[in-house]
Design a protein around this motif. Structure first.
Motif, PDB file in Angstrom:
ATOM      1  N   GLU A  95       0.837  -1.031   0.001  1.00 53.10           N
ATOM      2  CA  GLU A  95       0.068   0.074   0.073  1.00 53.10           C
ATOM      3  C   GLU A  95       0.701   1.156   0.005  1.00 53.10           C
ATOM      4  O   GLU A  95       0.534   2.266  -0.614  1.00 53.10           O
ATOM      5  CB  GLU A  95      -0.719   0.057   1.242  1.00 53.10           C
ATOM      6  CG  GLU A  95      -1.822   1.183   1.199  1.00 53.10           C
ATOM      7  CD  GLU A  95      -3.230   0.940   1.750  1.00 53.10           C
ATOM      8  OE1 GLU A  95      -3.817   1.728   2.209  1.00 53.10           O
ATOM      9  OE2 GLU A  95      -3.502  -0.293   2.012  1.00 53.10           O
ATOM     10  N   ARG A  96       1.886   1.427   0.963  1.00 53.89           N
ATOM     11  CA  ARG A  96       2.911   2.452   0.798  1.00 53.89           C
ATOM     12  C   ARG A  96       3.509   2.578  -0.469  1.00 53.89           C
ATOM     13  O   ARG A  96       3.603   3.772  -1.109  1.00 53.89           O
ATOM     14  CB  ARG A  96       3.865   2.342   1.843  1.00 53.89           C
ATOM     15  CG  ARG A  96       4.651   3.389   2.040  1.00 53.89           C
ATOM     16  CD  ARG A  96       3.871   4.686   2.841  1.00 53.89           C
ATOM     17  NE  ARG A  96       4.849   5.762   2.731  1.00 53.89           N
ATOM     18  CZ  ARG A  96       5.437   6.224   3.846  1.00 53.89           C
ATOM     19  NH1 ARG A  96       5.807   5.247   4.528  1.00 53.89           N
ATOM     20  NH2 ARG A  96       6.308   7.213   3.627  1.00 53.89           N
ATOM     21  N   ASP A 137       1.905   6.691  -7.092  1.00 53.00           N
ATOM     22  CA  ASP A 137       0.894   7.142  -7.339  1.00 53.00           C
ATOM     23  C   ASP A 137       1.239   8.897  -7.197  1.00 53.00           C
ATOM     24  O   ASP A 137       0.728   9.522  -8.248  1.00 53.00           O
ATOM     25  CB  ASP A 137      -0.396   6.891  -6.709  1.00 53.00           C
ATOM     26  CG  ASP A 137      -1.578   7.056  -7.493  1.00 53.00           C
ATOM     27  OD1 ASP A 137      -1.792   6.641  -8.367  1.00 53.00           O
ATOM     28  OD2 ASP A 137      -2.484   7.359  -6.774  1.00 53.00           O
ATOM     29  N   ASP A 138       1.859   9.052  -6.067  1.00 54.26           N
ATOM     30  CA  ASP A 138       2.094  10.714  -5.904  1.00 54.26           C
ATOM     31  C   ASP A 138       3.412  10.932  -6.488  1.00 54.26           C
ATOM     32  O   ASP A 138       3.420  12.224  -6.417  1.00 54.26           O
ATOM     33  CB  ASP A 138       1.911  10.788  -4.297  1.00 54.26           C
ATOM     34  CG  ASP A 138       0.618  10.367  -3.671  1.00 54.26           C
ATOM     35  OD1 ASP A 138      -0.249  10.394  -4.338  1.00 54.26           O
ATOM     36  OD2 ASP A 138       0.736  10.128  -2.349  1.00 54.26           O
ATOM     37  N   GLN A 185       1.330   3.815  -3.090  1.00 56.33           N
ATOM     38  CA  GLN A 185       0.792   5.321  -2.729  1.00 56.33           C
ATOM     39  C   GLN A 185       2.147   6.273  -3.203  1.00 56.33           C
ATOM     40  O   GLN A 185       1.932   7.289  -3.882  1.00 56.33           O
ATOM     41  CB  GLN A 185       0.577   5.526  -1.275  1.00 56.33           C
ATOM     42  CG  GLN A 185       0.001   6.911  -1.226  1.00 56.33           C
ATOM     43  CD  GLN A 185      -1.330   6.901  -1.596  1.00 56.33           C
ATOM     44  OE1 GLN A 185      -2.345   6.399  -1.475  1.00 56.33           O
ATOM     45  NE2 GLN A 185      -1.705   7.738  -2.660  1.00 56.33           N
ATOM     46  N   LEU A 200      -6.049   2.304  -6.457  1.00 54.38           N
ATOM     47  CA  LEU A 200      -4.731   2.745  -6.233  1.00 54.38           C
ATOM     48  C   LEU A 200      -3.740   1.419  -6.558  1.00 54.38           C
ATOM     49  O   LEU A 200      -2.628   1.753  -7.262  1.00 54.38           O
ATOM     50  CB  LEU A 200      -4.412   2.817  -4.641  1.00 54.38           C
ATOM     51  CG  LEU A 200      -3.236   3.166  -3.975  1.00 54.38           C
ATOM     52  CD1 LEU A 200      -2.398   4.296  -4.854  1.00 54.38           C
ATOM     53  CD2 LEU A 200      -3.121   3.350  -2.529  1.00 54.38           C
TER      54      LEU A 200
END
Length: 340
Positions: free
Chosen positions: A130-131, A137-138, A134, A228
């Motif tokens: 998940e990290r 994605d960012d 992210q 995500l």
């Protein structure tokens, strides 16, 4: 060796995401740091991320980094993801979400299960995924290039396969409850082949209109998470933005592991950019011992040339001393040029 030389500078200029991995102890952290440093010196804003629990990135730079973005030098930032911290962060987030959905008596049991899950198999991988997703994605908003110093090969392969596994798990979990049939219809398009960036839609007469508010919140949360994961996976699979660089030494075990890993990544659709062959003995070493080592090394180099004939490679000579500290990493990065 193969006639194709791995062009690190081309990858630095034209990719947004580079992953550096390989068997533990072959110099992948040093190589990842050197690639990131070379890119930063070329004017790109770079985030260097380690997913390896060994935290060797800080050791390579001879300064603490930790689980917060740290400026190493101009244009270069580094981050060491801590698996235990990520599990705590991940489960705290799950707990906060579940508190909104569960009754007080249910939540006490859920909290108990969450405490037990902190040590469960796969907890760190799920939290890191998940990290990692992210960050991918960012990152385009803040950085020109992200370089991942990945954990040893097997861990990385599990990490990259989790989006599909978790999509199937999510669907199965929801369908287990007969009261969630309508919700299950809404989530039909979680399969990897569907467009997860489109608005929440149900092909069967927009069944989500019949959901109660709590179920709708659950659907929205799960869909946002799955989108995500799949956006990250889609970027990982794009050869125009992503490249996986393997680091190996001319020895039997790294060759065997790299062969399996390359096959697995290619089967998963992850673009392999090439291989860095590290710690190659120079030809001018003297003595019977080194003559024997050179003969063995040449056999391994011939094997690498045969097994990886379709991949670009780059040889790095064995260094006289450990590569530690920014200046040493910069010197090592100069060896990544195909003009060397």
């Amino acid at each position: 060796m193969t006639d194709t030389t791995l062009n690190i500078d081309d990858l630095i200029q034209h990719r947004r995401l580079l992953m550096v991995g390989g068997k533990g102890g072959v110099g992948k952290t040093t190589t990842a740091a050197a690639v990131a440093c070379r890119a930063a010196d070329a004017g790109r804003k770079v985030l260097l991320v380690s997913t390896d629990p060994a935290h060797s990135l800080g050791d390579a730079f001879a300064q603490p980094i930790g689980n917060a973005i740290t400026c190493m030098t101009e244009n270069l930032y580094a981050l060491e993801l801590d698996p235990d911290e990520e599990v705590e962060r991940y489960l705290d987030k799950v707990s906060a979400q579940m508190r909104r959905f569960a009754r007080p008596d249910q939540f006490r049991e859920l909290e108990k299960q969450l405490r037990l899950s902190r040590q469960s198999p796969g907890a760190q991988e799920a939290a890191l995924l998940e990290r990692l997703s992210q960050i991918i994605d960012d990152s385009s908003q803040d950085y020109d290039l992200v370089v991942f110093d990945t954990a040893p090969t097997g861990h990385t392969l599990r990490l990259l396969s989790l989006p599909e596994v978790m999509a199937a798990w999510t669907n199965g979990l929801l369908r287990h409850n007969h009261k969630a049939k309508q919700l299950g219809k809404v989530l039909d398009h979680l399969s990897p082949g569907k467009d997860l960036d489109s608005p929440l839609q149900d092909p069967n007469q927009h069944a989500n209109q019949n959901l109660d508010p709590r179920s709708q919140q659950i659907a929205d949360t799960l869909l946002a998470r799955q989108r995500l994961f799949h956006r990250a996976r889609r970027q990982l699979s794009d050869p125009h933005t992503t490249g996986f660089i393997f680091v190996m030494t001319p020895e039997k075990l790294p060759i065997l592991e790299t062969r399996r890993a390359v096959d697995s990544l290619q089967e998963s659709g992850i673009p392999v950019a090439g291989i860095v062959i590290n710690r190659v003995l120079p030809d001018n070493v003297e003595g019977a011992f080194f003559a024997a080592r050179l003969a063995t090394q040449q056999r391994h180099l011939d094997d690498i040339s045969q097994q990886f004939s379709k991949l670009a490679t780059l040889q790095i000579t064995l260094q006289e001393d450990d590569v530690q500290g920014l200046n040493a990493i910069r010197k090592f990065s100069g060896m990544l040029s195909q003009d060397m």
